[in-house]
Every structure is written in structure tokens, then in C-alpha cells.
Scaffold this active site. Sequence first.
Site, PDB file in Angstrom:
ATOM      1  N   ASP A  56       0.852  -1.196   0.000  1.00 17.98           N
ATOM      2  CA  ASP A  56       0.000   0.000   0.000  1.00 17.98           C
ATOM      3  C   ASP A  56       0.889   1.248   0.000  1.00 17.98           C
ATOM      4  O   ASP A  56       1.654   1.466   0.925  1.00 17.98           O
ATOM      5  CB  ASP A  56      -0.879  -0.004   1.262  1.00 17.98           C
ATOM      6  N   ARG A  84       9.902  -7.239  13.112  1.00 17.75           N
ATOM      7  CA  ARG A  84       8.494  -6.829  13.279  1.00 17.75           C
ATOM      8  C   ARG A  84       7.687  -7.150  12.024  1.00 17.75           C
ATOM      9  O   ARG A  84       6.526  -7.562  12.096  1.00 17.75           O
ATOM     10  CB  ARG A  84       8.425  -5.337  13.570  1.00 17.75           C
ATOM     11  N   ASN A 109       4.402  -9.476  12.083  1.00 12.42           N
ATOM     12  CA  ASN A 109       3.097  -8.999  11.611  1.00 12.42           C
ATOM     13  C   ASN A 109       2.499  -9.884  10.520  1.00 12.42           C
ATOM     14  O   ASN A 109       1.317  -9.757  10.190  1.00 12.42           O
ATOM     15  CB  ASN A 109       3.207  -7.559  11.104  1.00 12.42           C
ATOM     16  N   TYR A 160       3.061   9.830  -0.423  1.00 10.74           N
ATOM     17  CA  TYR A 160       4.150   9.275   0.404  1.00 10.74           C
ATOM     18  C   TYR A 160       5.515   9.488  -0.244  1.00 10.74           C
ATOM     19  O   TYR A 160       6.542   9.219   0.384  1.00 10.74           O
ATOM     20  CB  TYR A 160       3.960   7.769   0.665  1.00 10.74           C
ATOM     21  N   LEU A 180      -2.495  -0.581  14.078  1.00 11.56           N
ATOM     22  CA  LEU A 180      -1.928  -0.617  15.436  1.00 11.56           C
ATOM     23  C   LEU A 180      -2.146   0.732  16.128  1.00 11.56           C
ATOM     24  O   LEU A 180      -1.495   1.035  17.141  1.00 11.56           O
ATOM     25  CB  LEU A 180      -0.425  -0.940  15.369  1.00 11.56           C
ATOM     26  N   LYS A 239       2.658  -1.217   8.936  1.00 11.44           N
ATOM     27  CA  LYS A 239       3.963  -0.732   8.450  1.00 11.44           C
ATOM     28  C   LYS A 239       5.019  -0.951   9.515  1.00 11.44           C
ATOM     29  O   LYS A 239       4.787  -0.688  10.703  1.00 11.44           O
ATOM     30  CB  LYS A 239       3.849   0.766   8.115  1.00 11.44           C
ATOM     31  N   SER A 240       6.179  -1.428   9.106  1.00 10.14           N
ATOM     32  CA  SER A 240       7.343  -1.434   9.995  1.00 10.14           C
ATOM     33  C   SER A 240       8.599  -1.354   9.156  1.00 10.14           C
ATOM     34  O   SER A 240       8.649  -1.901   8.054  1.00 10.14           O
ATOM     35  CB  SER A 240       7.379  -2.690  10.864  1.00 10.14           C
ATOM     36  N   HIS A 262      -7.574   9.592  -1.922  1.00  5.38           N
ATOM     37  CA  HIS A 262      -6.946   9.484  -0.593  1.00  5.38           C
ATOM     38  C   HIS A 262      -7.809  10.102   0.509  1.00  5.38           C
ATOM     39  O   HIS A 262      -7.983   9.516   1.577  1.00  5.38           O
ATOM     40  CB  HIS A 262      -5.567  10.158  -0.654  1.00  5.38           C
TER      41      HIS A 262
END
Length: 278
Positions: free
Chosen positions: A44, A237, A241, A49, A191, A231-232, A107
Amino acid sequence: MIPNVQLNDGTAIPQLGFGTFLVPPEQTAQTVGEALRLGYRHIDTAQGYANEEGVGRAIAESGIPRDEVYVTSKLDNGNHRPDDVRRSFDETLRKLGVERLDLFLIHWPVPMLYDGDYVSTWKAMAELVEGGRLTSVGVSNFEPAHLDRVVGETGVVPAVNQIEAHPYFPNDTARAASHAHGIAVEAWGPLGQGAVLDDPVITKIAEARSRANSQVILRWHIQRGDIVFPKSTHRERMAENLALFDFALSADEVAAIDGLSQGEAGRVGPHPDTFDLH
Ligand code: NDP
């Protein structure tokens, strides 16, 4: 291993993916490359971004066939005019290095801009599907009234609505309105952008199951049926996830997490009616 969610246009989307908000542009190819190596097959991103090029590079360098990676991008708030929808969509394909995008979203509705006209934006988005270079079209941060308006005025139902949702702000109003139209829900900030991670109720369930706190929260989303893409930028992590499909929360555990809702006060992001960044 990762189940698909069926969309109202006859296509399917992996229920779990990888988010890239705040992944720095210069780090994106490496981070997304790692995610793909770990097994993520749904990425995504968004024009806003500024990391679509890195996502594209990671996909190209991975050697994974294009049709095995599901890619979503989103229209920037500054690109709502129909000509800008078409121009910036071309730019998104170029930056991602792909000939076809799986899913493109408005968006934010930004109802205070463009004389409140997000309907012509929506029509231009829907026309991209007719052109064959876009498979599915959807929206993000659409409140019930925004959904009613685009569906009522165009007859074209978004495939997904990507909205803030997590245990502190389950966003049941926008979720229910989406479901009433047959629209799949994607939960952004699953999260709570980190806010929910150390909640004592989550910690207690995680400790009892010898699971990470993140896995308990993400599993709650999966059992609600929503699509998520945490996201990480940390490999361990990212792996954690992904490991959500070898356990299930009990009804009591789900009820305990449901009980963490703070309603509107639980939002970590802005309200779609007033957010006008562009
Ligand atoms: P998330 O809820 O995914 O939380 C991300 C934060 O949690 C980061 O600080 C990350 O830190 C941390 N984290 C992730 N996994 C773990 C773990 N296992 N243990 C401990 N900490 C962890 O927030 P996002 O805002 O990133 O939401 C997910 C995606 O949703 C975005 O990346 C984006 O793609 C999309 N999104 C869409 C929006 C929209 O308006 N449509 C708005 C916001 C997001 P670290 O990276 O340091 O590991």
C-alpha cells in the site's frame, strides 16, 4: 497462507499487506524488498508518500511476477481535478514501473476544496478502469455521507473504503456504511500507529498466548474481516506482523479488545470532514 477478500467488482485482494506511510523514499526499495522476501504480496503506497519509485524498484528487483503482487496507490489531495486524476495516474504508473495498477483510491474526500466536488474526481477515477490500466477503484477516508453521494450520483460503487480503524477507534459508523454498500473495509493505522501496542488488555492476552502484542491486535482485525497492511521498517516486526494465521482469538478475547473503544476520542488521525492538507 494469506487469505483473499473478494471485492464487489469480482476481483480479490490479499487480506494482509504491507504499509509504506512514513517509509523514507531513499529507504523504500530496501524495506519493501525485505517485505517481499518475507512473503508480503500486497503493498500500500500513495502519491503523497513520495515513495512510489522505491516500491516499484523493489517489485522489479524481487523478480516476483507482476500479477503476484497486489499494488495500491492513492490520488493526492492536490490532484482532484479530472485532468489531474488522469495525468497523475500516468505518473504513478511510471514511478511504480508498472503497466497496470491493482487499486487506486481517492486518498481523502477534502469536501472543503474544489467547491465540494469530489464526484467529478470519482467519475474520472472510475474511467481509468474502463481504460484497462487500472483493475479496481476505491476511496479512502470516506464518511457515510461521502459514500452515499458518490454512489448516488454516479452509480459506481467503490471496491474498498480505506479508513482509520483500530481497537481505540473501531470506526463502526463508517464501517457499517461501507458494508451497507457492499464495499470492503481496509483499516489504516491498524496498530493505532503504535498507540494501541502497549495497552494492558492487549499485553495480558499476548502474554497468555505467548504472542507479540502486535499479533493480537492484527488478529482482531483479521477476525473482523477487514483488510490490513501494518507498516514497519524493522525486519523482525515485519515477520511478526505476517504470522497471524496459525492462531485465533476466542470470543472473550475479541470482546475484551472491543471494550477498548474510545469512540471519536480514540482517533489518532484527522477527521475526514475537516482534513484539507494538499
Ligand atoms: P500502523 O498502525 O501500521 O503502525 C505503524 C507503527 O507501529 C510504526 O511506528 C511501527 O514502527 C510500529 N510497529 C509496526 N509493527 C510493530 C511491531 N510488530 N512491534 C512494535 N511496533 C510495531 O500505522 P500506519 O499509519 O503505518 O498504518 C498502516 C498503513 O496504512 C500505512 O503505512 C499506509 O500504507 C496506510 N495509511 C493510510 C492512510 C490514509 O489516509 N488512507 C493514513 C495512514 C496510513 P517501526 O516502523 O519503527 O517498526
